[in-house]
Motif scaffolding. Structure first.
Motif, PDB file in Angstrom:
ATOM      1  N   ASP A 302     -10.218  -0.317  -5.815  1.00  0.00           N
ATOM      2  CA  ASP A 302     -10.601   0.044  -4.456  1.00  0.00           C
ATOM      3  C   ASP A 302      -9.376  -0.077  -3.543  1.00  0.00           C
ATOM      4  O   ASP A 302      -8.634  -1.056  -3.615  1.00  0.00           O
ATOM      5  CB  ASP A 302     -11.710  -0.874  -3.934  1.00  0.00           C
ATOM      6  N   VAL A 303      -9.175   0.911  -2.691  1.00  0.00           N
ATOM      7  CA  VAL A 303      -8.050   0.876  -1.760  1.00  0.00           C
ATOM      8  C   VAL A 303      -8.530   1.281  -0.367  1.00  0.00           C
ATOM      9  O   VAL A 303      -9.406   2.125  -0.224  1.00  0.00           O
ATOM     10  CB  VAL A 303      -6.901   1.809  -2.196  1.00  0.00           C
ATOM     11  N   ASP A 304      -7.964   0.663   0.636  1.00  0.00           N
ATOM     12  CA  ASP A 304      -8.221   1.027   2.021  1.00  0.00           C
ATOM     13  C   ASP A 304      -7.049   1.836   2.553  1.00  0.00           C
ATOM     14  O   ASP A 304      -5.908   1.683   2.090  1.00  0.00           O
ATOM     15  CB  ASP A 304      -8.399  -0.223   2.890  1.00  0.00           C
ATOM     16  N   HIS A 305      -7.320   2.686   3.534  1.00  0.00           N
ATOM     17  CA  HIS A 305      -6.237   3.419   4.173  1.00  0.00           C
ATOM     18  C   HIS A 305      -5.289   2.436   4.856  1.00  0.00           C
ATOM     19  O   HIS A 305      -5.707   1.394   5.351  1.00  0.00           O
ATOM     20  CB  HIS A 305      -6.793   4.402   5.196  1.00  0.00           C
ATOM     21  N   GLU A 306      -3.999   2.784   4.867  1.00  0.00           N
ATOM     22  CA  GLU A 306      -2.985   1.909   5.444  1.00  0.00           C
ATOM     23  C   GLU A 306      -2.245   2.618   6.572  1.00  0.00           C
ATOM     24  O   GLU A 306      -2.154   3.852   6.613  1.00  0.00           O
ATOM     25  CB  GLU A 306      -1.971   1.494   4.368  1.00  0.00           C
TER      26      GLU A 306
END
Length: 321
Positions: A302-306
């Motif tokens: 899972d990745v969040d926008h940066e």
């Protein structure tokens, strides 16, 4: 071109045995494997990368797609990308141009970092729908297979505009980037919003292209129209340096007659006299974070926008308004 059929024929074994040996499988005895590897070396056999990639469904290669390589901007950015992918056992290739887009559907790379206006949003979403993993650095895209690592362009442009207004300027030139540039559009939008909050500002746009020559042309126009101290925001440092070069051939002085600010804080900006005001951020960190986010996507994490944050670097003045 030598194939595994040629090796199998000379070794007197099956094609599958050659394949096992070339891939280090324990299904082949050490003696047979050594014989096959020796023949492959003798024949100068080069593995078919495309076929191997289709079978293994991975290449351990990441593609970085750029609109072009010109200017002083890309070195630190690409170094950050390279460091990020290398840490996870991947290699990086840098691509530009429409034909290079085929590397994705042909699965010659495991994923892509996009900083390339030649990709349309529709094209990227199509690739994402097919399962390709993407990190975009130059647009907003909402898709489970797409992560955004964006520069805080609006904050930077707001800082730059407020810096010039706080110096007392009521006439502001803005030298834009290419019309298809996400960064330019974001910066320009923030400038207009900031100017719109201040009464009695004369606002003038000059079309640019992020290249040094555009800054030189803009400097020539500003010199011709000059009637008193003015502020100029070049939406990147390359154009600001071009303006510096042109103004050096005139009687106008940056920091006295014309207060100038750029964006990107490229290395040469620190050596101008007076020092160019600019918007700073870590290009190396931006590239590294983009590559790290992509590798997480490929791994199924899972990745969040940066977002990459920016700061103001003030310039030197040689006179007051």
């Amino acid at each position: 071109m030598v194939s595994i059929k040629d090796i199998a024929r000379k070794a007197g074994v099956s094609i599958s045995t050659v394949s096992y040996a070339l891939n280090g499988s324990p299904k082949v005895t050490d003696e047979t494997s050594a014989k096959i590897l020796a023949i492959a070396k003798e024949l100068n056999y080069v593995p078919n990368a495309a076929a191997r990639n289709l079978k293994k469904r991975e290449t351990k290669i990441i593609g970085a797609f750029l609109t072009d390589f010109s200017g002083a901007f890309y070195g630190e950015l690409l170094q950050g990308m390279k460091e990020g992918v290398n840490r996870s056992g991947y290699d990086l290739i840098v691509c530009s141009g429409k034909q290079s887009h085929l590397l994705l559907p042909q699965r010659m790379i495991d994923g892509a970092i996009i900083l390339d206006a030649t990709f349309s949003n529709e094209e990227l979403l199509k690739f994402a729908d097919l399962g390709h993993k993407l990190v975009v650095m130059d647009r907003d895209l909402d898709h489970p297979n797409v992560n955004q690592v964006l520069l805080d362009n609006k904050a930077g442009a707001t800082l730059a505009t407020e810096y010039l207004i706080e110096m007392g300027h009521r006439k502001l030139y803005v030298v834009t980037g290419p019309k298809d540039s996400f960064d330019s559009r974001q910066r320009l939008q923030a400038v207009k919003q900031t100017v719109g909050r201040i009464p009695d500002i004369e606002y003038i746009e000059i079309e640019g292209d992020f290249n040094k020559s555009a800054g030189e042309l803009a400097g020539k126009r500003i010199a011709q129209e000059y009637s008193g101290p003015v502020a100029v925001f070049c939406l990147n440092d390359e154009m600001a340096i071009g303006m510096y070069d042109y103004l050096a051939t005139t009687d106008f002085r940056v920091g006295r007659d014309i207060h100038l600010i750029g964006f990107d804080n490229i290395e040469v900006s620190g050596y101008t006299k007076p020092r160019l005001a600019t918007i700073d951020y870590s290009k190396r960190k931006w590239g590294m974070l983009a590559s790290e986010q992509l590798i997480k996507l490929i791994a199924g994490d899972d990745v969040d926008h940066e977002r990459i944050y920016v700061t103001l670097v003030k310039g030197d003045s040689v006179g007051q308004l």
